[in-house]
Design an enzyme around this catalytic site. Structure first.
Site, mmCIF file in Angstrom:
data_model
loop_
_atom_site.group_PDB
_atom_site.id
_atom_site.type_symbol
_atom_site.label_atom_id
_atom_site.label_comp_id
_atom_site.label_asym_id
_atom_site.label_seq_id
_atom_site.Cartn_x
_atom_site.Cartn_y
_atom_site.Cartn_z
ATOM 1 N N SER A 119 22.693 42.246 40.757
ATOM 2 C CA SER A 119 23.638 41.711 39.790
ATOM 3 C C SER A 119 23.046 40.399 39.285
ATOM 4 C CB SER A 119 24.970 41.465 40.497
ATOM 5 O OG SER A 119 25.849 40.750 39.668
ATOM 6 N N GLU A 176 31.790 47.425 34.059
ATOM 7 C CA GLU A 176 32.612 47.038 35.207
ATOM 8 C C GLU A 176 33.729 46.086 34.776
ATOM 9 O OE1 GLU A 176 30.085 45.878 38.452
ATOM 10 O OE2 GLU A 176 31.707 44.911 39.543
ATOM 11 N N LYS A 180 34.403 46.549 47.616
ATOM 12 C CA LYS A 180 34.059 45.317 48.330
ATOM 13 C C LYS A 180 34.992 45.232 49.514
ATOM 14 C CE LYS A 180 32.499 42.709 44.312
ATOM 15 N NZ LYS A 180 32.926 41.768 43.257
ATOM 16 N N ASP A 188 36.505 47.037 39.667
ATOM 17 C CA ASP A 188 36.179 46.146 40.792
ATOM 18 C C ASP A 188 37.482 45.435 41.179
ATOM 19 O OD1 ASP A 188 35.434 43.963 42.378
ATOM 20 O OD2 ASP A 188 33.797 43.282 41.118
ATOM 21 N N LYS A 217 25.816 40.402 33.958
ATOM 22 C CA LYS A 217 27.156 39.887 33.669
ATOM 23 C C LYS A 217 27.300 39.738 32.159
ATOM 24 C CE LYS A 217 28.713 39.319 37.858
ATOM 25 N NZ LYS A 217 29.969 39.935 38.327
ATOM 26 N N LYS A 244 22.290 45.192 36.913
ATOM 27 C CA LYS A 244 23.611 44.919 36.337
ATOM 28 C C LYS A 244 23.569 43.512 35.778
ATOM 29 C CE LYS A 244 27.777 43.385 38.789
ATOM 30 N NZ LYS A 244 28.686 43.699 39.892
ATOM 31 N N ASP A 246 28.951 43.886 33.783
ATOM 32 C CA ASP A 246 30.170 43.503 34.504
ATOM 33 C C ASP A 246 30.827 42.350 33.754
ATOM 34 O OD1 ASP A 246 32.168 42.838 36.265
ATOM 35 O OD2 ASP A 246 30.852 42.464 37.989
ATOM 36 N N GLY A 303 28.954 43.023 45.822
ATOM 37 C CA GLY A 303 28.539 41.848 46.594
ATOM 38 C C GLY A 303 29.342 40.641 46.168
#
Ligand code: OSB
Ligand code: MG
Length: 374
Positions: free
Chosen positions: A135, A213, A262, A238, A163, A161, A188, A290
């Site tokens: 990420s 995400e 998670k 998520d 952000k 991934k 995400d 994570g």
């Protein structure tokens, strides 16, 4: 087993590189660690709550409060056979899932140590190797991001991934796809959009993303279902999935095609397994998210990732991406094929560096048994 002692510690650790999401930038972590002594067996849990209540309602301060005042006292002195009973003992407290998870996961570790099996076997895991992605946070420039992607792909990571947020999305995806048309790529948003952005979000389809995400509100899956009907790209939830019940509802509503699990967000290993099972029955793949964990939380994420439906690369990556020195040994390392080999020793499979933890500790408190009534 009987829980004789619970010790809370707050440690501070600077990240090797800042991590920025749509809700802010983190440069240093304040982390609550839980150590339990169960009849001489010492085991650890990590609380993944952030420095601020921005990802969810919890922060390391609220976790400390919940653990000290309610959760640790609810377990102290209790006698039980399996970590499976912990959620019921903590049920009276609403929410505070990350705090609960840190304590429950320590009990799983203790149970694994007492039974002399790896934690991943105790929870029903089957994989000997797990697939890893990374990420990558929002950077100051797109060129910096491209440089980071290059580094992680060369290291072997199987999925990238990034952000995203309004102003850091389609133009960024376009630059990435110009360089790497074929890689497994996802984004995400950490709830950075609303349904008013629907036409904009539809443009994400052009980039052949593995998933988007949590584009909408952190507590929503109803409107994600509405959005999903308009998108070709699968939505991954998520923040919105806090329990197996949430997973069941979200899947039934067709709010997502993938779930990020998670263990902290859902309140502990038992609930994480339950979310996994619900998704598996519905044919929805899951992967392990994570929360910028130290080695303790990372080891627990590795254990969770060995369950059979963790069929997509997760966000569990090498220690050195986060820390100059991790608090476990050996470090978590990732092979050139982008995998982590699952440890075979009993418990978490990595040793804690107690001296280092002591040096990093800024607050420590031993919680004694007390009766909570009313
Ligand atoms: O949404 O997955 C997220 C980190 C902090 C809060 C939320 C998220 C993240 C990450 C980091 O994406 C994943 C990692 O630990 O590398
Ligand atoms: Mg996320």
């Amino acid at each position: 087993m009987r829980i004789d002692r619970v010790t809370l510690r707050e440690i501070r650790m600077p990240l090797v590189h800042f991590f920025e999401t749509s809700f802010g930038r983190t440069t240093e972590r304040n982390i609550v660690l839980v150590e339990i002594d169960a009849e001489g067996t010492h085991a650890w849990g990590e609380c993944v709550a952030g420095e601020h209540p921005f990802y969810s309602e919890e922060s390391y301060e609220t976790a400390w409060y919940a653990l000290k005042e309610y959760l640790a006292p609810a377990l102290l002195g209790k006698q039980f056979d399996s970590a499976r009973v912990v959620p019921a003992l903590l049920q009276r407290v609403r929410g505070h899932r990350m705090a609960k998870a840190s304590l429950e996961n320590a009990v799983w570790e203790a149970e694994a140590l007492q039974k002399k099996v790896p934690m991943w076997k105790l929870i029903g895991g089957t994989r000997t190797e797990i697939d890893c992605g990374v990420s990558i946070g929002i950077q100051d420039t797109v060129d910096q991001l491209l440089g980071k992607i290059e580094t992680e792909l060369s290291a072997g990571y199987q999925r990238i991934k990034v952000k995203c947020k309004p102003g850091w999305d389609v133009d960024v995806f376009r630059r990435i796809r110009e360089h790497w048309p074929k890689i497994l790529l996802s984004c995400d948003a950490n709830s950075a959009y609303t349904l008013a952005d629907i036409d904009h979000l539809k443009r994400f389809d052009e980039f052949n993303l593995l998933m988007i995400e949590q584009p909408l509100w952190n507590d929503d899956f109803y409107f994600h279902a509405r959005l999903q009907r308009e998108l070709k790209t699968r939505i991954c939830l998520d923040e919105a999935i806090r329990s197996a019940r949430d997973a069941e509802a979200a899947i039934e509503l067709k709010a997502c095609g993938i779930i990020n699990i998670k263990v902290g967000r859902v309140g502990g290993m038992s609930e994480a397994i339950a979310v996994h099972d619900v998704a598996k029955e519905s044919g929805i793949p899951v992967w392990c998210g994570g929360m910028l964990e130290t080695g303790i939380g990372r080891a627990h994420n590795i254990a969770l990732s060995t369950l059979p439906n963790f069929s997509l690369p997760g966000d569990v990556s090498a220690s050195k991406r986060y820390w100059k020195e991790d608090i476990i040994e050996p470090d978590v390392t990732v092979s050139p094929r982008g995998t982590i080999t699952v440890p075979q020793s009993a418990g978490r499979g990595y040793e804690v560096k107690r001296d280092l933890i002591e040096r990093l500790t800024v607050r420590k408190e031993e919680i004694k048994a007390k009766s909570v009534s009313a």
